[in-house]
Design a protein around this motif. Structure first.
Motif, PDB file in Angstrom:
ATOM      1  N   GLU A  79      59.805  12.048  33.158  1.00  0.00           N
ATOM      2  CA  GLU A  79      59.100  12.717  34.252  1.00  0.00           C
ATOM      3  C   GLU A  79      58.388  11.736  35.172  1.00  0.00           C
ATOM      4  O   GLU A  79      58.173  12.027  36.344  1.00  0.00           O
ATOM      5  CB  GLU A  79      58.123  13.750  33.694  1.00  0.00           C
ATOM      6  N   ASP A  92      71.513  22.784  39.526  1.00  0.00           N
ATOM      7  CA  ASP A  92      70.576  21.951  38.782  1.00  0.00           C
ATOM      8  C   ASP A  92      69.466  21.438  39.698  1.00  0.00           C
ATOM      9  O   ASP A  92      69.572  21.492  40.927  1.00  0.00           O
ATOM     10  CB  ASP A  92      71.311  20.783  38.134  1.00  0.00           C
ATOM     11  N   ASP A  93      68.415  20.941  39.084  1.00  0.00           N
ATOM     12  CA  ASP A  93      67.276  20.403  39.827  1.00  0.00           C
ATOM     13  C   ASP A  93      67.716  19.189  40.650  1.00  0.00           C
ATOM     14  O   ASP A  93      68.140  18.171  40.095  1.00  0.00           O
ATOM     15  CB  ASP A  93      66.174  20.018  38.833  1.00  0.00           C
ATOM     16  N   THR A 103      75.940  16.692  36.772  1.00  0.00           N
ATOM     17  CA  THR A 103      74.997  17.619  37.391  1.00  0.00           C
ATOM     18  C   THR A 103      75.694  18.495  38.416  1.00  0.00           C
ATOM     19  O   THR A 103      76.547  18.023  39.178  1.00  0.00           O
ATOM     20  CB  THR A 103      73.811  16.864  38.034  1.00  0.00           C
ATOM     21  N   ASN A 137      61.452  10.372  43.565  1.00  0.00           N
ATOM     22  CA  ASN A 137      61.407  11.437  44.548  1.00  0.00           C
ATOM     23  C   ASN A 137      60.188  11.360  45.451  1.00  0.00           C
ATOM     24  O   ASN A 137      60.234  11.838  46.593  1.00  0.00           O
ATOM     25  CB  ASN A 137      61.462  12.793  43.845  1.00  0.00           C
ATOM     26  N   ASP A 157      54.416  26.281  40.761  1.00  0.00           N
ATOM     27  CA  ASP A 157      55.879  26.371  40.689  1.00  0.00           C
ATOM     28  C   ASP A 157      56.561  25.180  41.349  1.00  0.00           C
ATOM     29  O   ASP A 157      57.512  24.621  40.807  1.00  0.00           O
ATOM     30  CB  ASP A 157      56.373  27.693  41.298  1.00  0.00           C
ATOM     31  N   LEU A 158      56.076  24.777  42.525  1.00  0.00           N
ATOM     32  CA  LEU A 158      56.689  23.666  43.253  1.00  0.00           C
ATOM     33  C   LEU A 158      55.613  22.665  43.651  1.00  0.00           C
ATOM     34  O   LEU A 158      54.666  22.998  44.368  1.00  0.00           O
ATOM     35  CB  LEU A 158      57.408  24.156  44.511  1.00  0.00           C
ATOM     36  N   ARG A 164      61.351  10.665  37.458  1.00  0.00           N
ATOM     37  CA  ARG A 164      61.643  11.713  38.449  1.00  0.00           C
ATOM     38  C   ARG A 164      60.559  11.743  39.520  1.00  0.00           C
ATOM     39  O   ARG A 164      60.848  11.891  40.718  1.00  0.00           O
ATOM     40  CB  ARG A 164      61.757  13.074  37.754  1.00  0.00           C
ATOM     41  N   GLU A 178      66.041  15.911  39.798  1.00  0.00           N
ATOM     42  CA  GLU A 178      66.559  15.243  38.605  1.00  0.00           C
ATOM     43  C   GLU A 178      67.879  14.548  38.914  1.00  0.00           C
ATOM     44  O   GLU A 178      68.168  13.478  38.367  1.00  0.00           O
ATOM     45  CB  GLU A 178      66.732  16.246  37.470  1.00  0.00           C
ATOM     46  N   GLN A 220      58.405  21.341  46.935  1.00  0.00           N
ATOM     47  CA  GLN A 220      59.842  21.114  46.738  1.00  0.00           C
ATOM     48  C   GLN A 220      60.250  20.703  45.329  1.00  0.00           C
ATOM     49  O   GLN A 220      61.417  20.860  44.960  1.00  0.00           O
ATOM     50  CB  GLN A 220      60.353  20.059  47.731  1.00  0.00           C
ATOM     51  N   TYR A 221      59.331  20.183  44.516  1.00  0.00           N
ATOM     52  CA  TYR A 221      59.718  19.664  43.210  1.00  0.00           C
ATOM     53  C   TYR A 221      59.338  20.644  42.108  1.00  0.00           C
ATOM     54  O   TYR A 221      58.164  20.997  41.951  1.00  0.00           O
ATOM     55  CB  TYR A 221      59.062  18.301  42.951  1.00  0.00           C
ATOM     56  N   VAL A 222      60.342  21.088  41.343  1.00  0.00           N
ATOM     57  CA  VAL A 222      60.105  22.001  40.234  1.00  0.00           C
ATOM     58  C   VAL A 222      59.295  21.278  39.161  1.00  0.00           C
ATOM     59  O   VAL A 222      59.626  20.155  38.771  1.00  0.00           O
ATOM     60  CB  VAL A 222      61.443  22.491  39.646  1.00  0.00           C
TER      61      VAL A 222
END
Length: 388
Positions: free
Chosen positions: A184, A285-286, A280, A191, A21-22, A187, A289, A26-28
């Protein structure tokens, strides 16, 4: 195991993790992640990194299938982050005569994660430019400190011209995910690696002297075609130059009035000819992103409610992330909202002033509670200024 072919001698033994999930807590990752690992089969055998604890059993099975009864001589450790090293303890127990090869910093970090009784006899610390011959394959070690940990190194295999690039050139998503690499990967880069643009530039200079046919990262697809495109993206991203002419409108709204202002701002920018306007909602929102888009475009408008004598928390979090990732070389405009003591712009400006090479628009839009005609006129002025 994903069906990945590298060569007769270099096998993919990594795994996809579709249910995570993360990533890094922290990152979806809606399409999961791959943990890449490889094995070079020659007179001597080198295993290139391991995988995350979630997938160690599957990785072991992939490794043993690729070995077909043979025994590895080396485990190359590019990066000590746990999503690439969780299999080390198992490896040392399965193959007690195999050597562990890493940078001096990686070797010093091994006891922090694992209890390997004969580590002093098994660990080999390599230096910049040193080589390891496996037979017809030779690995050259290139140190890559702070891309994005201090112990990182990458490896260049001379005969097949493969760069094992550690976390460099990685992306979110499993290997069987069909999607554009760039979004992706961008991103992922900003990050995770984004703070360390200067070390990435240093590594790219080293890579420029190599004849590279294939890039094998620790996450994401193996890159074999149009390598100039991927390397060019990394050159651009690590230099902090904007990628596209456009505006990101990032808003933090409590009851919806600041959201309405941000949406109106987007309409005004588009009406005045902005090539691209992204928007955003920092509350929903993410966030990763949003950070990605802030670096992607050359202009940013921040719209935020005042809150507790400061700025609405999700905007503060967003700005903290930009500070942490070395946000720079952009033009920024501010919109604040407040019912009795608007202070969001002052707080945002104070945070932005600590960043490098930012141009802050002179015009600040200050809304009292809800958008009025006079506020729209101010937004028109801000749009003119930021689009100049």
């Amino acid at each position: 195991m994903s069906d990945v072919t590298i060569s007769e001698s270099v096998k993919y033994i990594g795994v996809d993790d579709a249910t995570l999930d993360l990533f890094e807590g922290q990152y979806v990752v809606p399409n999961g992640i791959s943990y890449n690992s490889y094995v070079i089969l020659d007179e001597r055998i080198a295993v290139m990194d391991t995988v995350d604890s979630r997938k160690v059993g599957e990785w072991r099975d992939n490794l043993q299938k690729a070995l077909a009864g043979r025994t590895p001589d080396y485990l190359i450790i590019s990066h000590m982050e746990p999503d690439h090293t969780a299999g080390i303890q198992m490896f040392t127990e399965l193959y007690p005569n195999a050597k562990l090869v890493g940078s001096a910093k990686a070797v010093s970090m091994l006891p922090q994660f694992f209890e390997i009784s004969d580590l002093a006899d098994r660990a080999i610390a390599v230096k910049e430019g040193e080589t390891l011959s496996l037979g017809s394959h030779t690995l050259t070690f290139l140190m890559a400190p702070m891309v994005h940990w201090p112990e990182v190194m990458v490896e260049y295999e001379q005969s097949e011209k493969i760069l094992f690039s550690a976390d460099g050139f990685g992306k979110f998503g499993t290997l069987d995910t069909e999607e554009d690499w760039t979004c992706e990967a961008r991103r992922y880069y900003f990050n995770i690696v984004g703070k360390f643009g200067a070390p990435v530039q240093t590594l790219l200079k080293k890579a420029a002297s190599l004849d590279i046919y294939t890039i094998c990262p620790l996450h994401g697809p193996i890159l074999t075609e149009n390598l100039e495109y991927y390397i060019g993206k990394y050159q651009l991203w690590s230099s902090y130059e904007p990628e596209d002419d456009g505006v990101l409108v990032a808003y933090a709204s409590i009851h919806g009035n600041t959201r309405k202002a941000a949406e109106r701002m987007k309409e005004i920018l588009e009406a005045k000819g902005a090539k691209k306007v992204a928007i955003t909602d920092l509350s929903r929102d993410d966030m990763a992103e949003a950070v990605e888009d802030a670096f992607r475009y050359d202009k940013l408008i921040l719209a935020a409610s005042s809150y507790d004598g400061s700025v609405f928390p999700c905007m503060q979090m967003f700005l903290n992330k930009l500070i942490h990732k070395n946000y720079q070389k952009r033009t920024v405009g501010l919109i604040e909202n407040g019912s009795w003591a608007p202070c969001a712009a002052r707080v945002m400006k104070g945070m932005l002033e600590g960043m490098k090479e930012l141009t802050l628009c002179d015009k600040i839009v200050s809304i009292r509670s809800s958008v009025k005609e006079s506020d729209i006129q101010d937004m028109e002025e801000l749009a003119k200024e930021i689009l100049r």
